[in-house]
Design a protein around this motif. Structure first.
Motif, short mmCIF file in Angstrom:
data_model
loop_
_atom_site.label_atom_id
_atom_site.label_comp_id
_atom_site.label_asym_id
_atom_site.label_seq_id
_atom_site.Cartn_x
_atom_site.Cartn_y
_atom_site.Cartn_z
N VAL A 104 1.02 -0.99 0.10
CA VAL A 104 -0.01 0.40 -0.05
C VAL A 104 0.69 1.17 -0.01
O VAL A 104 0.63 2.12 -0.20
N PRO A 105 2.33 1.41 0.82
CA PRO A 105 2.86 2.65 0.81
C PRO A 105 2.94 3.40 -0.79
O PRO A 105 2.88 4.41 -0.29
N PRO A 106 2.72 2.66 -2.00
CA PRO A 106 3.55 3.27 -3.01
C PRO A 106 2.36 4.83 -3.44
O PRO A 106 1.92 5.31 -4.10
N LEU A 107 1.35 4.03 -2.73
CA LEU A 107 -0.05 4.82 -3.43
C LEU A 107 -0.62 5.91 -2.09
O LEU A 107 -1.59 6.57 -2.28
N LEU A 108 0.23 5.54 -1.05
CA LEU A 108 -0.20 6.64 0.01
C LEU A 108 0.25 8.43 -0.34
O LEU A 108 1.46 8.27 -0.53
N ALA A 109 -0.52 9.27 0.03
CA ALA A 109 0.16 10.79 0.24
C ALA A 109 1.08 10.98 1.34
O ALA A 109 1.53 12.22 1.38
N GLU A 110 0.81 10.10 2.60
CA GLU A 110 1.54 10.34 3.62
C GLU A 110 1.78 8.81 4.58
O GLU A 110 1.43 8.27 4.17
N PRO A 111 2.88 8.24 5.42
CA PRO A 111 2.51 7.46 5.90
C PRO A 111 1.66 7.26 6.89
O PRO A 111 0.98 8.21 7.55
N PRO A 112 1.11 5.64 6.75
CA PRO A 112 -0.06 5.43 7.94
C PRO A 112 0.20 5.74 9.20
O PRO A 112 1.49 5.64 9.78
N SER A 113 -0.81 6.23 10.37
CA SER A 113 -0.75 5.74 11.82
C SER A 113 -1.30 4.92 12.47
O SER A 113 -2.51 5.25 11.95
N ILE A 114 -0.62 5.04 12.90
CA ILE A 114 -1.49 3.40 13.92
C ILE A 114 -1.29 3.78 15.34
O ILE A 114 -0.71 4.12 16.14
N HIS A 115 -3.40 3.78 15.74
CA HIS A 115 -3.56 4.10 16.70
C HIS A 115 -4.16 3.26 17.58
O HIS A 115 -4.83 2.72 17.34
N PRO A 116 -2.84 2.58 18.24
CA PRO A 116 -3.97 0.82 19.42
C PRO A 116 -3.96 2.37 20.01
O PRO A 116 -4.51 3.44 21.24
N ALA A 117 -5.71 1.41 20.71
CA ALA A 117 -6.59 2.24 21.52
C ALA A 117 -7.50 0.84 22.03
O ALA A 117 -7.29 -0.60 22.06
N THR A 118 -8.28 0.99 23.73
CA THR A 118 -9.14 0.11 24.20
C THR A 118 -10.00 0.80 23.77
O THR A 118 -10.53 1.87 24.41
N ILE A 119 -11.00 -0.32 23.95
CA ILE A 119 -12.62 0.20 23.87
C ILE A 119 -12.81 0.60 24.84
O ILE A 119 -12.97 -0.53 26.31
N VAL A 120 -13.75 1.40 24.69
CA VAL A 120 -14.52 1.49 26.12
C VAL A 120 -15.82 0.82 26.41
O VAL A 120 -16.53 0.66 27.20
N THR A 121 -17.06 1.27 25.00
CA THR A 121 -18.29 0.21 24.97
C THR A 121 -17.71 -0.04 24.02
O THR A 121 -17.66 1.02 22.79
N ARG A 122 -18.79 -0.72 23.19
CA ARG A 122 -19.37 -0.96 22.57
C ARG A 122 -21.39 -1.79 22.62
O ARG A 122 -21.48 -2.20 23.55
N LYS A 123 -21.69 -1.53 21.69
CA LYS A 123 -23.37 -1.98 21.28
C LYS A 123 -23.04 -3.92 21.00
O LYS A 123 -21.90 -4.42 19.74
N PRO A 124 -22.86 -4.76 21.94
CA PRO A 124 -22.97 -5.82 21.83
C PRO A 124 -23.61 -6.65 20.69
O PRO A 124 -24.46 -6.08 20.36
N ALA A 125 -23.19 -7.44 20.15
CA ALA A 125 -23.48 -8.19 18.77
C ALA A 125 -24.49 -9.24 19.52
O ALA A 125 -24.75 -9.29 20.76
N PRO A 126 -25.21 -9.74 18.82
CA PRO A 126 -26.80 -10.05 19.20
C PRO A 126 -26.21 -11.43 20.05
O PRO A 126 -25.54 -12.21 20.10
N GLY A 127 -27.36 -11.91 20.85
CA GLY A 127 -26.62 -12.57 21.99
C GLY A 127 -25.51 -12.91 22.65
O GLY A 127 -25.07 -13.64 23.35
N LYS A 128 -24.31 -11.59 23.12
CA LYS A 128 -23.60 -11.13 23.37
C LYS A 128 -24.02 -10.14 24.58
O LYS A 128 -25.02 -8.83 24.34
N GLY A 129 -22.96 -9.91 25.69
CA GLY A 129 -23.89 -9.08 26.91
C GLY A 129 -22.79 -8.02 26.60
O GLY A 129 -21.30 -8.04 25.92
N ARG A 130 -23.00 -6.75 27.06
CA ARG A 130 -22.34 -5.55 27.43
C ARG A 130 -21.09 -5.88 27.60
O ARG A 130 -20.91 -6.92 28.86
N MET A 131 -19.68 -4.55 27.55
CA MET A 131 -18.47 -5.20 27.64
C MET A 131 -18.14 -4.38 29.70
O MET A 131 -19.35 -3.43 29.62
#
Length: 107
Positions: A80-107
């Protein structure tokens, strides 16, 4: 334990957004074999078609580290890099909350 994520925006050179999205999406077969990668999304902005987002969700740090050094990452960052205007930036993150998939509980 909270689920972990990584968010990576890719800024394509003007007019290359479709190609960047296609190349990133081509890594899906590698991601499908990663048990610790629970969700893998490639998004192309409707407001700016040359902006692609890669969003990954992981069960733990080990899974995220394995993914970031695995075959999918090698394919993406090797093509991918030859097609980019700038280098990609990786953002590691922790999920605070999300809508659970059907049948799954909330985090």
């Amino acid at each position: 334990m909270n689920e972990l994520a990584a968010v990576i925006p890719f800024r394509a050179r003007t007019g290359n957004g479709e190609d960047v999205a296609r190349l990133i999406a081509g890594a899906l077969p590698h991601v499908e074999s990663e048990a610790g990668t629970t969700t893998w999304l490639v998004l192309r902005s409707e407001a700016d078609p040359d902006l692609i987002f890669l969003i990954d969700l992981f069960t733990d740090h080990e899974s995220r580290n394995a993914h970031m050094s695995g075959e999918a990452a090698k394919l993406i960052f090797g093509s991918v890099p030859p097609l980019l205007a700038e280098p990609p930036s990786i953002h590691p993150a922790t999920i605070v909350t999300r809508k659970p998939a059907p049948g799954k509980g909330r985090m």
